[in-house]
Design a protein around this motif. Structure first.
Motif, short mmCIF file in Angstrom:
data_model
loop_
_atom_site.label_atom_id
_atom_site.label_comp_id
_atom_site.label_asym_id
_atom_site.label_seq_id
_atom_site.Cartn_x
_atom_site.Cartn_y
_atom_site.Cartn_z
N SER A 180 -32.63 -19.21 -55.10
CA SER A 180 -31.66 -19.98 -54.32
C SER A 180 -30.51 -19.04 -53.97
N VAL A 181 -30.52 -18.56 -52.74
CA VAL A 181 -29.56 -17.54 -52.31
C VAL A 181 -29.11 -17.85 -50.88
N SER A 182 -28.11 -17.12 -50.41
CA SER A 182 -27.63 -17.35 -49.05
C SER A 182 -28.58 -16.75 -48.03
N SER A 183 -28.57 -17.32 -46.83
CA SER A 183 -29.35 -16.75 -45.74
C SER A 183 -28.84 -15.35 -45.40
N ALA A 184 -27.53 -15.13 -45.57
CA ALA A 184 -26.96 -13.81 -45.27
C ALA A 184 -27.43 -12.76 -46.27
N PHE A 185 -27.40 -13.08 -47.56
CA PHE A 185 -27.88 -12.14 -48.58
C PHE A 185 -29.35 -11.82 -48.36
N THR A 186 -30.13 -12.84 -48.04
CA THR A 186 -31.56 -12.63 -47.83
C THR A 186 -31.80 -11.75 -46.61
N THR A 187 -31.10 -12.04 -45.51
CA THR A 187 -31.31 -11.30 -44.26
C THR A 187 -30.83 -9.86 -44.34
N HIS A 188 -29.62 -9.66 -44.91
CA HIS A 188 -28.97 -8.36 -44.78
C HIS A 188 -29.03 -7.49 -46.03
N TRP A 189 -29.31 -8.07 -47.18
CA TRP A 189 -29.45 -7.23 -48.37
C TRP A 189 -30.89 -7.20 -48.87
N LEU A 190 -31.51 -8.36 -48.97
CA LEU A 190 -32.83 -8.42 -49.60
C LEU A 190 -33.95 -7.97 -48.67
N MET A 191 -33.90 -8.41 -47.40
CA MET A 191 -35.01 -8.11 -46.50
C MET A 191 -35.22 -6.61 -46.29
N PRO A 192 -34.17 -5.77 -46.20
CA PRO A 192 -34.43 -4.33 -46.04
C PRO A 192 -35.17 -3.70 -47.21
N ARG A 193 -35.22 -4.37 -48.36
CA ARG A 193 -35.91 -3.79 -49.52
C ARG A 193 -36.94 -4.75 -50.10
N ILE A 194 -37.37 -5.75 -49.31
CA ILE A 194 -38.31 -6.74 -49.83
C ILE A 194 -39.66 -6.09 -50.18
N ASP A 195 -40.07 -5.07 -49.39
CA ASP A 195 -41.32 -4.39 -49.70
C ASP A 195 -41.23 -3.66 -51.04
N LYS A 196 -40.07 -3.09 -51.31
CA LYS A 196 -39.85 -2.40 -52.59
C LYS A 196 -39.89 -3.39 -53.75
N LEU A 197 -39.30 -4.56 -53.55
CA LEU A 197 -39.32 -5.60 -54.57
C LEU A 197 -40.75 -6.08 -54.83
#
Length: 312
Positions: free
Chosen positions: A103-120
């Motif tokens: 449960s996170v913000s759309s902003a955190f998901t879009t701008h922090w998490l998505m650039p490294r989602i493949d790494k995660l």
């Protein structure tokens, strides 16, 4: 559960009721269940007789839920979805995967998490990630998910969360916007609509060199605020929990030499209504380590800001 069994003529009655309510037709429910229409009508008639209330109004070939029927259907739908979720989770575990919901913000998901989602995903190949996205302020309880990011005032009692970082902001813009130095122009200030006041008034000057009258853009979703800044549309107040990736890559640059720190802190909270699973704790710790490493890199890139000291 013994009480529930007493209240039902048979467990099958709920499946028949659900099919009829969803389809609005006994005939369509019968086709879905591969039985005859009279069998559906007979089962639901027995169900209504057992409960002592009418669940459907039967009109011109349609089956419309009564008030009591609507009440029951909402609860049946919730129960069936919960059971389906549990069975799906069992199936995924059998196949060696675990569903983890954040449960996170759309902003955190879009701008922090998505650039490294493949790494995660490479780090946690057994995790099937799902997201409960919040477009506004990160408030409210953390329930029915595995992990939630929330903000709280430092003086408020702890809810057992793990520190992400203090709330630290910095005016940011694209390098192209910063390079346009016509002093007759005014800055375009990009705001989050629910933020009180004018944040730019807290900065006596910004690094763009523009001295004209300021203009404003306002958005209700912080993910869009960041996107506008990335596209060179103006200066945004960047939360480091969201924008640190773009600072480090150079897609955004500081528009001021001064950070703003508030009384709030950002935390990862466990769910209130169930224990935290080990896989969720591991993902939390991975995100925290990545973020701290990124802030340390920003500290080296822009030492005048003092990012590490401000954030931790």
């Amino acid at each position: 559960m013994p009480e529930l069994r007493r209240m039902l003529p048979s467990s099958n009655a709920l499946f028949v009721f659900d099919a009829a309510a969803r389809n609005g037709s006994f005939t369509a429910a019968a086709a879905e269940l591969n039985v005859t229409q009279p069998a559906v009508s007979r089962m639901l008639g027995q169900f209504e007789e057992h409960l002592g209330v009418r669940l459907f109004d039967r009109k011109a070939g349609r089956a419309m839920l009564t008030e009591e029927g609507e009440l029951l259907y909402r609860r049946v739908l919730e129960g069936f979805r919960s059971i389906e979720t549990g069975l799906t989770e069992i199936e995924r575990r059998r196949k060696g995967t675990e569903t983890v919901t954040l449960s996170v913000s759309s902003a955190f998901t879009t701008h922090w998490l998505m650039p490294r989602i493949d790494k995660l995903q490479r780090q946690f190949p057994q995790a099937d990630l799902r997201f409960q996205l919040i477009s506004g302020a990160l408030r409210g309880p953390v329930e029915n998910v595995d992990l939630g990011m929330r903000f709280r005032d430092r003086e408020e009692p702890s809810s057992g969360g793990t520190l992400v970082m203090r709330e630290v902001m910095l005016p940011m813009c694209s390098p192209g916007y910063l390079g346009e130095t016509d002093p007759t122009e005014g800055n375009t200030i990009i705001r989050l609509a629910e933020t009180p006041g004018d944040w730019a008034a807290d900065y006596s000057s910004l690094l763009t060199g523009r001295r004209g009258a300021a203009k404003a853009l306002s958005f209700t979703d912080y993910a869009v605020v960041m996107q506008a800044a990335l596209l060179g549309q103006g200066i945004a107040l960047g939360w480091l929990t969201v924008a640190s990736h773009w600072l480090l890559t150079g897609a955004l640059v500081p528009a001021s030499d001064r950070l703003t720190t508030t009384r709030r802190i950002c935390e990862f909270l466990p769910p209130r209504n169930r224990p935290m699973r080990p896989i969720a704790a591991e993902i939390r710790d991975w995100i925290l380590a990545q973020m701290q490493s990124e802030i340390a890199a920003i500290d080296r890139l822009y030492p005048q800001l003092g990012a590490m000291a401000a954030c931790y």
